[in-house]
Design an enzyme around this catalytic site. Structure first.
Site, PDB file in Angstrom:
ATOM      1  N   ASN A  57       0.847  -1.194   0.000  1.00 45.77           N
ATOM      2  CA  ASN A  57       0.000   0.000   0.000  1.00 45.77           C
ATOM      3  C   ASN A  57       0.881   1.242   0.000  1.00 45.77           C
ATOM      4  O   ASN A  57       2.098   1.141   0.035  1.00 45.77           O
ATOM      5  CB  ASN A  57      -0.975  -0.026   1.180  1.00 45.77           C
ATOM      6  CG  ASN A  57      -0.260  -0.009   2.503  1.00 45.77           C
ATOM      7  OD1 ASN A  57       0.440   0.938   2.822  1.00 45.77           O
ATOM      8  ND2 ASN A  57      -0.402  -1.085   3.276  1.00 45.77           N
ATOM      9  N   LYS A  96       8.135 -18.439  -9.106  1.00 43.68           N
ATOM     10  CA  LYS A  96       7.436 -17.347  -9.764  1.00 43.68           C
ATOM     11  C   LYS A  96       6.290 -17.880 -10.625  1.00 43.68           C
ATOM     12  O   LYS A  96       6.484 -18.833 -11.383  1.00 43.68           O
ATOM     13  CB  LYS A  96       8.449 -16.585 -10.641  1.00 43.68           C
ATOM     14  CG  LYS A  96       7.877 -15.351 -11.261  1.00 43.68           C
ATOM     15  CD  LYS A  96       8.913 -14.659 -12.133  1.00 43.68           C
ATOM     16  CE  LYS A  96       8.213 -13.619 -12.991  1.00 43.68           C
ATOM     17  NZ  LYS A  96       9.043 -13.158 -14.076  1.00 43.68           N
ATOM     18  N   ASP A 126      -5.281  -9.031  13.143  1.00 42.71           N
ATOM     19  CA  ASP A 126      -5.437  -7.602  13.436  1.00 42.71           C
ATOM     20  C   ASP A 126      -4.582  -7.308  14.668  1.00 42.71           C
ATOM     21  O   ASP A 126      -4.922  -7.703  15.784  1.00 42.71           O
ATOM     22  CB  ASP A 126      -6.914  -7.263  13.689  1.00 42.71           C
ATOM     23  CG  ASP A 126      -7.124  -5.756  13.774  1.00 42.71           C
ATOM     24  OD1 ASP A 126      -6.292  -5.073  14.410  1.00 42.71           O
ATOM     25  OD2 ASP A 126      -8.117  -5.274  13.200  1.00 42.71           O
ATOM     26  N   LYS A 138     -12.133  -2.240  17.906  1.00 38.56           N
ATOM     27  CA  LYS A 138     -10.742  -2.660  18.110  1.00 38.56           C
ATOM     28  C   LYS A 138     -10.408  -2.796  19.591  1.00 38.56           C
ATOM     29  O   LYS A 138      -9.461  -3.477  19.956  1.00 38.56           O
ATOM     30  CB  LYS A 138      -9.789  -1.638  17.484  1.00 38.56           C
ATOM     31  CG  LYS A 138      -9.998  -1.442  15.991  1.00 38.56           C
ATOM     32  CD  LYS A 138      -9.111  -2.344  15.197  1.00 38.56           C
ATOM     33  CE  LYS A 138      -9.158  -1.949  13.736  1.00 38.56           C
ATOM     34  NZ  LYS A 138      -8.270  -2.742  12.908  1.00 38.56           N
TER      35      LYS A 138
HETATM   36  O1  C5P Z   1      -9.163  -1.772  10.313  1.00 35.92           O
HETATM   37  P1  C5P Z   1      -8.206  -0.716   9.908  1.00 35.92           P
HETATM   38  O2  C5P Z   1      -7.102  -1.212   9.010  1.00 35.92           O
HETATM   39  O3  C5P Z   1      -8.824   0.528   9.355  1.00 35.92           O
HETATM   40  O4  C5P Z   1      -7.533  -0.276  11.289  1.00 35.92           O
HETATM   41  C1  C5P Z   1      -6.524   0.657  11.342  1.00 35.92           C
HETATM   42  C2  C5P Z   1      -5.766   0.503  12.633  1.00 35.92           C
HETATM   43  O5  C5P Z   1      -5.582  -0.847  12.974  1.00 35.92           O
HETATM   44  C3  C5P Z   1      -4.364   1.078  12.537  1.00 35.92           C
HETATM   45  O6  C5P Z   1      -3.979   1.538  13.820  1.00 35.92           O
HETATM   46  C4  C5P Z   1      -3.546  -0.125  12.113  1.00 35.92           C
HETATM   47  O7  C5P Z   1      -2.174   0.010  12.477  1.00 35.92           O
HETATM   48  C5  C5P Z   1      -4.217  -1.237  12.864  1.00 35.92           C
HETATM   49  N1  C5P Z   1      -4.212  -2.544  12.187  1.00 35.92           N
HETATM   50  C6  C5P Z   1      -3.491  -3.573  12.717  1.00 35.92           C
HETATM   51  N2  C5P Z   1      -3.500  -4.797  12.118  1.00 35.92           N
HETATM   52  C7  C5P Z   1      -4.258  -5.021  11.011  1.00 35.92           C
HETATM   53  C8  C5P Z   1      -5.004  -3.979  10.465  1.00 35.92           C
HETATM   54  C9  C5P Z   1      -4.946  -2.753  11.069  1.00 35.92           C
HETATM   55  O8  C5P Z   1      -2.804  -3.364  13.724  1.00 35.92           O
HETATM   56  N3  C5P Z   1      -4.250  -6.215  10.460  1.00 35.92           N
END
Ligand code: C5P
Length: 398
Positions: free
Chosen positions: A208, A286, A305, A342
């Site tokens: 990204n 590959k 997450d 979260k």
């Molecule tokens: O769900 P989203 O990606 O929008 O959440 C953003 C927050 O969650 C950010 O603080 C990001 O660092 C954290 N995040 C994470 N692990 C993931 C996805 C997001 O720690 N797999």
């Protein structure tokens, strides 16, 4: 700024050793005292006389120096300073500490010290890029050794690339950041930053646009207030923050493992743009393009997450957990819901529609969402936002 601080300076053997004389001068100008240690090869580049004359102190060079042992043993010497600085840190000194060798005074001090170690690597480009040095660097950073530089540029050996020792002024900045005595002194804060790369095959990956700029700025702001910072970053383009223990990872799964290994922490700031998915069946070879076929499907699986996992940890949960939300629509409503989902304490919402220029840009406009509701901050640079956040974190932890 370094008034009353004592620096144990290990000077390794490399052409950059001449810059350590300037480093001694700058450290003294900043109010620090310097206890110099010269390796045998260091003494081939600068003389003990010039080092001791500048430092105004005896140069320590031999492991078995009876006079020195009578005055101060080498173990005591390793612990008498506020910080151990190695400049130049040669490939050999890095390898010795990474491997746990202690066969001369410098390597013994590095292994015996209970103080933090800051290395300013300096070596030929190929030596710096050699997998052995890369592996040693990773090991050292895993031990919490801090690094500054090396810089890229033309080298004394005529080659070009990374390997030049950081300029003495920059090393002093890094020392100052490390020894900062602000309102976060004694606190350990963990920061995630940058994008993650999720491999498809050995040459392709999903990524990204995160630059890592916000995460680096936050880490530096925390260091300026005296925090010990573990900075866990994906492959980011922003320069790495000074004065932190830097742990580099590639994927979301590696990032989670590194975060868990870095705990316990007083606060954790999750600024990384973690990929939501990884490729389910990453191939070892590959994927080939064959004529006339439909493109290969890529099946995705969910990534852990990290923010949610750490927020819900039964043990070792940092007392302050801060997440970020990059949103394009209904920013406040979505971010408020995200804070709940979260389980974090604070959530910093960013409007990342392309026209805002926030993603990858220098400026940002954020809303801090706490249990008391949203608080809109005026537009500012990412550095200013990092300073404001660090100040709020210091307040919350006090
Ligand atoms: O769900 P989203 O990606 O929008 O959440 C953003 C927050 O969650 C950010 O603080 C990001 O660092 C954290 N995040 C994470 N692990 C993931 C996805 C997001 O720690 N797999």
């Amino acid at each position: 700024m370094l008034v009353g601080k004592k620096i144990l300076l290990v000077i390794g053997g490399g052409i950059a050793a001449y810059k350590s004389l300037e480093l001694i001068r700058l450290l003294q100008k900043a109010g620090a005292s310097v206890v110099p240690v010269l390796t045998r090869s260091g003494a081939e580049f600068v003389t003990p006389l010039s080092v001791s004359a500048l430092a105004g102190q005896k140069v320590h060079a031999e492991l078995f120096d009876l006079t020195a042992e009578a005055e101060m043993g080498h173990i005591e010497l390793s612990r008498s300073a506020d910080l151990v600085v190695v400049a130049p840190a040669t490939a050999d000194l890095m390898a010795k500490l990474a491997g746990g060798l202690a066969n001369d005074l410098a390597s013994t001090l590095l292994l015996a010290t209970d103080k933090r170690v800051l290395m300013a690597p300096a070596m030929n480009v190929r030596m710096w890029e050699h997998p052995a040095t890369a592996r040693n660097l990773e090991t050292l950073q895993g031990f919490g050794v801090l690094t500054v530089g090396p810089d890229a540029g033309e080298m004394a050996c005529g080659e070009f690339g990374p390997g030049r020792m950081a300029e003495p002024a920059r090393i002093v900045e890094a020392i100052d950041a490390t020894l900062g005595s602000g309102d976060l002194a004694g606190r350990h804060v963990l920061v995630t930053s940058g994008p993650t790369h999720e491999p498809i095959d050995p040459v392709r990956y999903i990524a990204n646009r995160s630059s890592g700029r916000q995460g680096s700025a936050i880490a530096e702001a925390l260091v300026r207030r005296g925090a010990r910072v573990s900075f866990i970053t994906g492959p980011a383009s922003a320069p790495k923050p000074l004065g932190c223990a830097v742990i580099e990872v590639e994927t979301a799964r590696e990032m989670l493992a590194a975060v868990e290994a870095a705990l316990p922490a007083d606060a954790a700031i999750f600024a990384a743009a973690v990929a939501d998915w990884h490729v389910k069946a990453e191939t070892r070879s590959k994927i080939k393009k064959k004529g006339g076929e439909t493109p290969p499907p890529i099946e995705l699986a969910e990534n852990p997450d990290i923010l949610k996992t750490i927020s819900h940890k039964p043990e070792d949960r940092p007392s302050l957990v801060v997440g970020f939300a990059a949103e394009t629509d209904d920013v406040i409503a979505n971010a408020t819901a995200k804070r709940q989902r979260k389980g974090c304490d604070w959530l910093i919402a960013n409007d990342v529609r392309p026209e805002t220029g926030i993603m990858g840009g220098k400026n940002t406009t954020v809303t801090l969402i706490t249990q008391d509701g949203p608080e809109a901050w005026e537009p500012m640079s990412k550095t200013a936002m990092a300073d404001r956040l660090a100040s709020r974190i210091a307040e919350a932890l006090s």
